[in-house]
Design a protein around this motif. Structure first.
Motif, PDB file in Angstrom:
ATOM      1  N   ASN A   1       1.452   7.543  11.100  1.00  0.00           N
ATOM      2  CA  ASN A   1       0.357   6.630  11.886  1.00  0.00           C
ATOM      3  C   ASN A   1       0.652   6.567  13.283  1.00  0.00           C
ATOM      4  N   SER A   2       2.116   6.233  13.573  1.00  0.00           N
ATOM      5  CA  SER A   2       2.168   5.803  14.956  1.00  0.00           C
ATOM      6  C   SER A   2       2.194   6.997  15.914  1.00  0.00           C
TER       7      SER A   2
ATOM      8  N   TYR B   1       5.101   7.579   6.367  1.00  0.00           N
ATOM      9  CA  TYR B   1       3.492   7.603   6.363  1.00  0.00           C
ATOM     10  C   TYR B   1       3.200   6.727   7.591  1.00  0.00           C
ATOM     11  N   GLU B   2       4.012   5.509   7.926  1.00  0.00           N
ATOM     12  CA  GLU B   2       3.971   4.789   9.007  1.00  0.00           C
ATOM     13  C   GLU B   2       4.443   5.423  10.332  1.00  0.00           C
TER      14      GLU B   2
ATOM     15  N   PRO C   1      -0.519   4.043   3.595  1.00  0.00           N
ATOM     16  CA  PRO C   1      -0.922   3.221   4.591  1.00  0.00           C
ATOM     17  C   PRO C   1      -1.471   3.680   5.720  1.00  0.00           C
ATOM     18  N   LYS C   2      -2.621   4.461   5.575  1.00  0.00           N
ATOM     19  CA  LYS C   2      -3.154   5.352   6.468  1.00  0.00           C
ATOM     20  C   LYS C   2      -4.037   4.500   7.455  1.00  0.00           C
ATOM     21  N   SER C   3      -3.872   4.585   8.729  1.00  0.00           N
ATOM     22  CA  SER C   3      -4.584   3.856  10.031  1.00  0.00           C
ATOM     23  C   SER C   3      -5.822   4.579  10.253  1.00  0.00           C
TER      24      SER C   3
ATOM     25  N   GLU D   1       0.755  -1.249   0.142  1.00  0.00           N
ATOM     26  CA  GLU D   1       0.005  -0.026   0.021  1.00  0.00           C
ATOM     27  C   GLU D   1       0.877   1.113  -0.080  1.00  0.00           C
TER      28      GLU D   1
ATOM     29  N   VAL E   1       6.777   5.564   2.457  1.00  0.00           N
ATOM     30  CA  VAL E   1       6.043   4.605   3.224  1.00  0.00           C
ATOM     31  C   VAL E   1       6.389   4.671   4.730  1.00  0.00           C
ATOM     32  N   GLU E   2       7.815   4.589   4.879  1.00  0.00           N
ATOM     33  CA  GLU E   2       8.066   4.748   6.282  1.00  0.00           C
ATOM     34  C   GLU E   2       7.906   5.769   6.966  1.00  0.00           C
TER      35      GLU E   2
END
Length: 499
Positions: free
Chosen positions: A442-443, A438-439, A247-249, A244, A435-436
């Protein structure tokens, strides 16, 4: 027929081989994409091609002849010109002076430059790139996007046969990007070949003919654009499938964190917005809409009238406006600026020193730094953010763009903010590092942090924001939830329509 053939290129620096038998072949009248994560070797390969670096082994054939490129001037004489990702402009000089810097001879008689002729000639290239700014304007007074267009005009003035473009659209609006693509196609029709480096994958399918992928300093593959997909290219770049891109949580917003009422100054017009803890609030709009100006006003960099109410996670509250960034930081704000090299990092400093800068007082006593605590802090963020560095003492100037951006993130996370402002956080960052990031977003929101995300990448805004405010000429013209925003509605508001 190939205009360029680079075969078995190897490059070593003390203690590290950064290129290992890399191949690149570019045809005449072709736009050839060069892909790879930050640190894959793209910049090193291009520096060899433009004479900045000398290769340890390998060969370069250009226009059918073996060449040994002795330096940047030699490369330009051959017709090889590069538009660098980081601006190569002199801020104190005018646009016209920058365009012809080093090539003033054609406007010089008996040692005296004909400034009128030089300025007039620069207009031809400014018109080509659609930059409607007077050529006598000082570069220091330009926006990021205007500086990028000046770089392109400068390259066009050198009559390139092989033009290298490194992230040329990173700071451009959609209109400017389409104008650039039109210029590129026109150049190709005139016999120019282009090497195009971009982390915006969609662009490759709009404008490029073929693509070469590098990974970890090695050649991976060359493919025709019509015969590949974004997913295939991403897998080639990172060596694995990326399921993805955004990667939206899903998070449940908490209490009200920030409320802005009637923010106004010479660039902002009666701005009102609010956000809750754990939310990602996107700020979108075209270049010049006032997005960065709003961020600066919130963070205390620019004076503004109106009121800001902040309820930090430590239970403290603030009402008013910040007169200085130090006030904002004390109240739990942090800001990752859009220009990491000029505003986010001290390039000659080490990774550790940059990570430590905003929080020196917390690790010092009577003016003496506790080096053990500083080392532990630096190692913590190097591991947490997966910063690719030889060690904590490596100079940050030698890191890739994505890893430099992680250092900026780390130094602000150490302030333990309640609200993090991200202005173009993934500009010039490869797909894996994106992506990192975006993650990481999220965190952080899962911990209750509020994030203001400013981006010129509409897909990024739509993919990572819970809500989006759209700006036009310093005012809010639209407000959408994640589920209701569409590209058409967004662009309507970004061009002056009101939602």
């Amino acid at each position: 027929m190939e205009i360029l053939e680079m075969q078995s290129i190897c490059k070593e620096f003390p203690g590290a081989r950064v290129l290992n038998n890399v191949n690149l072949s570019v045809r005449k009248n072709e736009i050839h994409a060069l892909l790879g994560e930050n640190g894959a070797g793209k910049s090193t390969l291009m520096k060899i091609l433009t004479g900045i670096y000398t290769m340890n082994s390998g060969s370069i054939k250009y226009q059918g002849q073996q060449v040994n490129i002795s330096g940047p001037k030699h490369a330009e004489e051959l017709g090889i010109v590069m538009i660098h990702q980081e601006f190569n402009l002199i801020p104190q000089l005018s646009i016209a002076e920058n365009i012809f810097l080093g090539n003033e001879k054609e406007f010089t008689t008996l040692g005296k430059i004909n400034w009128r002729a030089l300025t007039s000639a620069s207009l031809q290239y400014l018109n080509q790139v659609g930059l409607k700014v007077h050529p006598k304007t000082q570069v220091a007074d330009l926006s990021v996007g205007e500086k990028q267009l000046t770089e392109i005009a400068k390259a066009l003035s050198k009559q390139a046969k092989l033009l290298i473009m490194d992230e040329p659209t990173a700071a451009l609006t959609e209109t400017e990007k389409e104008k650039l693509f039109s210029i590129m196609q026109s150049l190709v029709n005139q016999g120019v070949s282009i090497i195009y480096i971009s982390h915006r994958m969609e662009e490759l399918f709009q404008i490029c003919h073929r693509v070469t992928v590098l990974r970890d300093g090695e050649y991976v593959a060359t493919q025709d654009i019509p015969n590949t997909t974004i997913d295939k290219l991403v897998a080639l770049m990172v060596g694995r499938e990326v399921s993805e891109r955004f990667p939206k949580s899903t998070t449940t917003p908490g209490d009200l964190l920030l409320q802005i009422e009637n923010f106004s100054n010479h660039r902002l017009n009666n701005i009102n917005l609010q956000m809750k803890a754990g939310e990602v609030v996107g700020i979108g709009g075209l270049m010049g809409a006032g997005r960065t100006e709003l961020a600066r006003a919130i963070f205390g960099l620019d004076r503004v009238s109106g009121n800001l109410k902040l309820h930090s996670k430590d239970g403290t509250s603030f009402s008013g406006t910040f007169s200085h960034p130090q006030d904002a930081i004390r109240h739990g704000l942090a800001m990752v600026s859009e220009d990491r090299k000029d505003q986010g990092l001290v390039l000659p400093f080490s990774v550790k020193e940059n990570l430590a800068l905003p929080t020196l007082n917390s690790r010092s006593k009577f003016g003496v730094i506790k080096h053990k605590a500083e080392n532990e802090m630096a190692d913590h963020y190097i591991n947490l953010l997966r910063i690719k560095t030889q060690n904590r003492e490596q100079k940050v100037i030698s890191l890739s763009g994505g890893n430099q951006q992680k250092v900026v993130f780390g130094k602000w996370l150490e302030t333990h903010p309640s609200l993090l402002i991200l202005d173009e956080p993934t500009r010039g960052v490869d797909v894996g590092a994106k992506v990192e990031i975006y993650e990481l977003i999220n965190s952080l929101t899962a911990q209750g942090l509020g994030i203001i995300l400013i981006s010129s990448d509409l897909q990024e805004l739509m993919g990572m924001s819970d809500r989006i405010y759209v700006m036009y000429e310093g005012r809010i013209t639209g407000h959408f939830s994640r589920n209701e925003v569409t590209e058409e509605a967004f662009m309507g508001c970004a061009t002056g329509g009101v939602q």
